[in-house]
Write an enzyme that holds these catalytic residues in place. Structure first.
Site, PDB file in Angstrom:
ATOM      1  N   ASP A 165       0.850  -1.190   0.000  1.00  0.00           N
ATOM      2  CA  ASP A 165       0.000   0.000   0.000  1.00  0.00           C
ATOM      3  C   ASP A 165       0.891   1.246   0.000  1.00  0.00           C
ATOM      4  O   ASP A 165       1.682   1.453   0.928  1.00  0.00           O
ATOM      5  CB  ASP A 165      -0.904  -0.022   1.246  1.00  0.00           C
ATOM      6  N   THR A 217      -0.661   4.547  -4.666  1.00  0.00           N
ATOM      7  CA  THR A 217       0.554   4.339  -5.465  1.00  0.00           C
ATOM      8  C   THR A 217       0.422   5.042  -6.813  1.00  0.00           C
ATOM      9  O   THR A 217       1.357   5.695  -7.275  1.00  0.00           O
ATOM     10  CB  THR A 217       0.807   2.828  -5.676  1.00  0.00           C
ATOM     11  N   ASP A 253      -9.139  -0.647   2.241  1.00  0.00           N
ATOM     12  CA  ASP A 253      -9.063   0.054   0.949  1.00  0.00           C
ATOM     13  C   ASP A 253     -10.297  -0.250   0.105  1.00  0.00           C
ATOM     14  O   ASP A 253     -10.915   0.645  -0.464  1.00  0.00           O
ATOM     15  CB  ASP A 253      -7.801  -0.371   0.176  1.00  0.00           C
TER      16      ASP A 253
END
Length: 527
Positions: A59, A93, A386
């Protein structure tokens, strides 16, 4: 003639040096996390130098906030990844990598073409608007059809989880996450969804329970099951069988007076329990300890007691049962009690838990995660969080776009078209933005071990020729229809990535001076 205007402990970097320092720091951060991007991305193992704690994750936000960085430009990228994590929950990311690629392209324009940073910023703004417009046109909204929308949510969860530790069981966990989010009925408050981690078993042993689970037991000699529970949730001291005032001393000339003192304390405790019993409850939950004597009094009054429910547990319980956390017990009529149909003791693994079923807030549920190690459980929780965050945002902003590099290539096509309508050097900056967008599918292909040049050229040709659902199938290394494969992403996530990355790049492009100084200290001699 140069004049020294700074103090001894101040250093200054100007113009090209300052800009290069900003670019190098940001690009290094992008290169650090880009190998974690996509379904074939790798994990990072982060180890503390001062303790034996270790963290395995892919992550972006978790990696960046765990590493102390010295470069101010790198910190800007860390901040945008945190904001992306807070706002949408995923894409941390992507936003870091895109921002780094934009700065890499800007560096080439400044170095080779001698274009002024402000011209690049103007070009990036034009490109960003064109990209977001194209993304909006490509977005699909299925919220009017319940079955199709549920399908979209499952596909979004699968796409999010495919790059995480849960990818092996993504079918199971995407359904689990979707069921949990649909229970919220459009709310984005993830407090209603509790995640409990229990060591042992496999990830596939995890399950969703329609109720609230608390890692506590009832008191001694109390029934293990309470129906039609009326719950008083409190934060009060029920351990005062000793004098609590620090440093207090009592001098007594006989043991009978000491007994009187103990009796007075017990009477005080008894009157408090009597006040609590007037609330008409059958379950009492306290954030603090409940000692043996008050617990016995509760048992005699047929009130089940639960002690030491941690603060988060108490707050969440108040939320899902519809009650309030109280500290005084003089006005029962002003207090709001919690309610649920059933409280019972259950065993998961080797531990005992209390399960609250039929809570007033019907959307409350608990996800129980099982796993072999603490690291696996922690990463599974991050992955699931997430997915839950993205899904909860998608219930608000219901539009979806296709993944697998499809959305990026559609935006790149639109930006390239826009570049043809822009005059002068700004057109070069617009084209650079399109190249940065194409870097995301390139990195996806590289991380999967395929020939990125060939794959991305094929994808570009397919999208530019009007096949707007084409994307990278990274399992087979081919170009495929993303709609058929079910690789769907949230529109909000993609638009947040593009707008945040271009804003961060703009902030760093404006820098032409870096001044480093120690914080000023009070110098009373020179006031």
């Amino acid at each position: 003639m140069s004049v020294q205007i700074f103090g001894d402990q101040v250093t200054e970097e100007r113009a090209e040096n300052a800009r290069m320092s900003a670019f190098v720091g940001a690009i290094a951060v992008g290169d650090l996390v880009k190998s974690t991007l996509g379904p074939k991305g790798m994990d990072k193992l982060l180890q503390s130098a001062s303790s034996d704690k270790a963290l395995v994750t892919n992550d972006g936000a978790t990696i960046l906030k765990s590493i102390p960085l010295d470069n101010p430009a790198a910190k800007v990228l860390v901040n945008i990844s945190k904001v992306q994590d807070d706002e949408v929950g995923d894409g941390t990311t992507s936003v870091t990598v895109l921002s780094a690629e934009l700065l890499r392209e800007a560096e080439k324009l400044i170095e080779q073409s001698k274009i002024h940073p402000q011209t690049i910023i103007e070009g990036f703004r034009i490109a960003s608007r064109a990209a977001l417009d194209a993304l909006e046109k490509a977005a699909v909204d299925n919220s009017h059809d319940e079955a199709k929308f549920r399908n979209d949510l499952i596909h979004i969860a699968k796409t999010t989880l495919s790059s995480k530790i849960l990818s092996q069981d993504k079918e199971y966990f995407s359904n689990l996450a979707t069921d949990a989010i649909l229970r919220l009925k459009g709310s984005t408050n993830l407090e209603h969804i509790q995640i409990i981690k229990i060591l042992g078993g496999n990830l596939s042993d995890s399950f969703l329970d329609e109720g609230f689970i608390l890692q506590k037991k009832f008191g001694n000699n109390q029934p293990k099951r309470v129906e039609n529970a009326k719950i008083l949730i409190a934060n009060t001291t029920l351990d005062t069988d000793k004098v609590k005032i620090f440093g207090t001393k009592f001098k007594v000339d006989s043991t009978s007076k000491l007994a009187q003192l103990e009796k007075a304390e017990r009477e005080k405790m008894k009157s408090k329990i009597t006040k609590i019993s007037k609330f008409g409850i059958n379950t009492f939950i306290n954030r603090q300890l409940i000692y043996d004597y008050p617990e016995q009094l509760f048992t005699d009054l047929n009130i089940n007691s639960i002690e030491h429910a941690d603060f988060e547990g108490v707050e969440r319980l108040a939320l899902v049962t519809g009650g309030e956390v109280v500290s005084t017990f003089d006005n029962p009529e002003k207090c709001k009690l919690g309610e649920c149909d059933l409280i019972e003791e259950i065993i998961i693994g080797e531990e005992s838990f209390l399960k609250f079923s039929g809570c007033k807030a019907g959307e409350a549920c608990t996800i129980v995660l099982r796993g072999a190690t603490d690291q696996v459980l922690d990463e599974a929780e991050r992955s699931l969080h997430d997915a839950l965050s993205v899904l909860s945002q998608t219930t608000k902003e219901t539009r979806t776009v296709l993944g697998g590099g499809c959305a990026e290539m559609i935006m790149s096509k639109s930006v390239d078209t826009e570049a043809q309508n822009v005059d002068g050097k700004k057109a070069l900056a617009v084209e650079a933005f399109a190249r940065a967008l194409r870097q995301l599918p390139t990195i996806l292909a590289d991380n999967a071990g395929f020939d990125s040049s060939e794959l991305v050229s094929k994808l570009r040709s397919s999208i530019y020729n009007g096949i707007s659902t084409s994307g990278l199938d990274l399992n087979n290394g081919t170009i495929a229809d993303m709609r058929e494969l079910g690789i769907v992403e949230s529109f909000k996530l993609k638009s947040a990535v593009v707008s945040s990355a271009s804003e961060a790049a703009e902030v760093l492009l404006r820098v032409d001076n870096i001044i480093r100084a120690k914080p000023r200290t009070a110098n009373r001699q020179h006031m």
